[in-house]
Design an enzyme around this catalytic site. Structure first.
Site, PDB file in Angstrom:
ATOM      1  N   ARG A   1      31.321 -47.000   0.549  1.00  0.00           N
ATOM      2  CA  ARG A   1      32.059 -45.761   0.223  1.00  0.00           C
ATOM      3  C   ARG A   1      33.124 -45.484   1.285  1.00  0.00           C
ATOM      4  NH1 ARG A   1      27.041 -42.035  -0.212  1.00  0.00           N
ATOM      5  NH2 ARG A   1      28.452 -40.313  -0.656  1.00  0.00           N
TER       6      ARG A   1
ATOM      7  N   ARG B   1      41.074 -39.711  -6.353  1.00  0.00           N
ATOM      8  CA  ARG B   1      40.567 -40.669  -5.375  1.00  0.00           C
ATOM      9  C   ARG B   1      41.417 -41.937  -5.336  1.00  0.00           C
ATOM     10  NH1 ARG B   1      35.065 -39.086  -5.117  1.00  0.00           N
ATOM     11  NH2 ARG B   1      33.694 -40.337  -3.825  1.00  0.00           N
TER      12      ARG B   1
ATOM     13  N   ARG C   1      20.666 -36.634   5.149  1.00  0.00           N
ATOM     14  CA  ARG C   1      20.751 -35.481   4.258  1.00  0.00           C
ATOM     15  C   ARG C   1      19.915 -35.655   2.993  1.00  0.00           C
ATOM     16  NH1 ARG C   1      26.790 -35.547   1.346  1.00  0.00           N
ATOM     17  NH2 ARG C   1      26.261 -37.157  -0.158  1.00  0.00           N
TER      18      ARG C   1
ATOM     19  N   LYS D   1      32.969 -31.616   2.063  1.00  0.00           N
ATOM     20  CA  LYS D   1      33.829 -31.108   0.963  1.00  0.00           C
ATOM     21  C   LYS D   1      33.027 -30.206   0.023  1.00  0.00           C
ATOM     22  CE  LYS D   1      34.962 -35.289  -0.478  1.00  0.00           C
ATOM     23  NZ  LYS D   1      34.199 -36.127   0.477  1.00  0.00           N
TER      24      LYS D   1
ATOM     25  N   ARG E   1      20.097 -38.969  -1.879  1.00  0.00           N
ATOM     26  CA  ARG E   1      20.921 -39.478  -2.980  1.00  0.00           C
ATOM     27  C   ARG E   1      20.843 -40.996  -2.985  1.00  0.00           C
ATOM     28  NH1 ARG E   1      26.913 -36.905  -3.346  1.00  0.00           N
ATOM     29  NH2 ARG E   1      27.533 -39.090  -3.473  1.00  0.00           N
TER      30      ARG E   1
HETATM   31  P1  AMP Z   1      30.902 -38.197  -4.503  1.00  0.00           P
HETATM   32  O1  AMP Z   1      29.869 -37.274  -5.077  1.00  0.00           O
HETATM   33  O2  AMP Z   1      32.269 -37.599  -4.418  1.00  0.00           O
HETATM   34  O3  AMP Z   1      30.432 -38.801  -3.183  1.00  0.00           O
HETATM   35  O4  AMP Z   1      31.022 -39.424  -5.537  1.00  0.00           O
HETATM   36  C1  AMP Z   1      29.928 -40.263  -5.811  1.00  0.00           C
HETATM   37  C2  AMP Z   1      30.395 -41.488  -6.589  1.00  0.00           C
HETATM   38  O5  AMP Z   1      30.930 -41.077  -7.864  1.00  0.00           O
HETATM   39  C3  AMP Z   1      31.511 -42.285  -5.934  1.00  0.00           C
HETATM   40  O6  AMP Z   1      31.021 -43.209  -4.968  1.00  0.00           O
HETATM   41  C4  AMP Z   1      32.133 -42.989  -7.146  1.00  0.00           C
HETATM   42  O7  AMP Z   1      31.332 -44.078  -7.566  1.00  0.00           O
HETATM   43  C5  AMP Z   1      32.037 -41.908  -8.218  1.00  0.00           C
HETATM   44  N1  AMP Z   1      33.252 -41.058  -8.230  1.00  0.00           N
HETATM   45  C6  AMP Z   1      33.352 -39.761  -7.849  1.00  0.00           C
HETATM   46  N2  AMP Z   1      34.601 -39.311  -8.009  1.00  0.00           N
HETATM   47  C7  AMP Z   1      35.320 -40.341  -8.507  1.00  0.00           C
HETATM   48  C8  AMP Z   1      36.674 -40.506  -8.862  1.00  0.00           C
HETATM   49  N3  AMP Z   1      37.568 -39.512  -8.724  1.00  0.00           N
HETATM   50  N4  AMP Z   1      37.060 -41.711  -9.340  1.00  0.00           N
HETATM   51  C9  AMP Z   1      36.174 -42.717  -9.478  1.00  0.00           C
HETATM   52  N5  AMP Z   1      34.880 -42.645  -9.135  1.00  0.00           N
HETATM   53  C10 AMP Z   1      34.440 -41.465  -8.661  1.00  0.00           C
END
Ligand code: AMP
Length: 227
Positions: A174, A96, A130, A21, A163
């Site tokens: 996740r 989400r 990654r 994404k 990360r």
């Molecule tokens: P991402 O960078 O999209 O993989 O998000 C990393 C982490 O940020 C996720 O595992 C959640 O803990 C938090 N996070 C990101 N977007 C959201 C969202 N829309 N709602 C709640 N938590 C989020």
């Protein structure tokens, strides 16, 4: 690639962690002039800066869980309102949950939703191999050496690191959150007729071409030509 003169499209990108994404949202910046809004990146920057929101969400982000929904929803929609209410953007990681989708639809409903589809196995493989730039979050995959091909970020010179939530246990969590929380959101947009699915197992370049063709179809009103 030169930006095109197009109406400000609001796109929501969906896909398992590792689907690409972020990579595709970055490509859409150049191709269609869309801003890349990553909710994860916004939250990580709040954590780095030690803001109240950052302190409240930190443990959830480290564990790969959805944190306090109302706070996060307010923060992301507030961010859109302040910075992007009149321009086009690609949302990455938001909405989400069904609650977030309802709130978003009430304020800034997406014009198009794109699901970048990969298997669980592919997601685990990609996330486990990654590195991410700590400054600009550009993603680097690893080769046979287990390290990225470059020592530091080619875009900003930042340090490359794994990360903290790209560990096997957190990746599994996740993926579970994705199945339980995000899949119903995807169904919501499919039912509204807004969803297009793209095969994310292809190379980033080919996936990007398919996405660009869906968006071009959306812009010209000529939808559904992706066989
Ligand atoms: P991402 O960078 O999209 O993989 O998000 C990393 C982490 O940020 C996720 O595992 C959640 O803990 C938090 N996070 C990101 N977007 C959201 C969202 N829309 N709602 C709640 N938590 C989020």
């Amino acid at each position: 690639m030169a930006s095109l003169n197009i109406p400000p499209l609001r796109i929501a990108l969906f896909g398992k962690p590792g689907a690409g994404k972020g990579t595709q949202a970055e490509a859409l910046k150049g191709a269609f002039g869309l801003a890349h809004l990553s909710s994860g990146e916004i939250l990580r920057s709040e954590i780095r800066e030690g803001t109240l929101l950052g302190r409240k969400v930190e443990q959830y982000v480290l564990r790969g869980e959805i944190g306090p929904e109302d706070l996060i929803t307010e923060a992301i929609i507030g961010y859109i309102e302040r910075k992007h209410s009149s321009g086009g953007y690609a949302l990455d990681g938001f909405p989400r949950t069904l609650y977030q989708a309802e709130e978003l639809d009430g304020r800034f409903p997406p014009d198009l939703c794109l699901l970048i589809d990969i298997s669980d196995e592919e997601a685990v493989k990609r996330l486990s191999g990654r590195y991410t730039c700590v400054s600009c979050e550009k993603i680097y995959s690893t080769g046979a050496s287990g390290k990225p091909a470059v020592p530091s970020c080619e875009r900003c010179g930042g340090e490359l690191r794994r990360r903290e939530d790209d560990t096997p246990e957190v990746i599994r969590r996740r993926l579970r959150v994705y199945m339980e929380q995000v899949v119903p959101v995807i169904s919501r947009y499919r039912e509204k007729g807004l969803l297009e699915t793209i095969d994310g197992a292809l190379s980033p370049r080919l996936t990007g071409k398919k996405i660009a063709s869906v968006i071009a179809g959306k812009i010209s009103g000529n939808r559904g030509f992706l066989a």
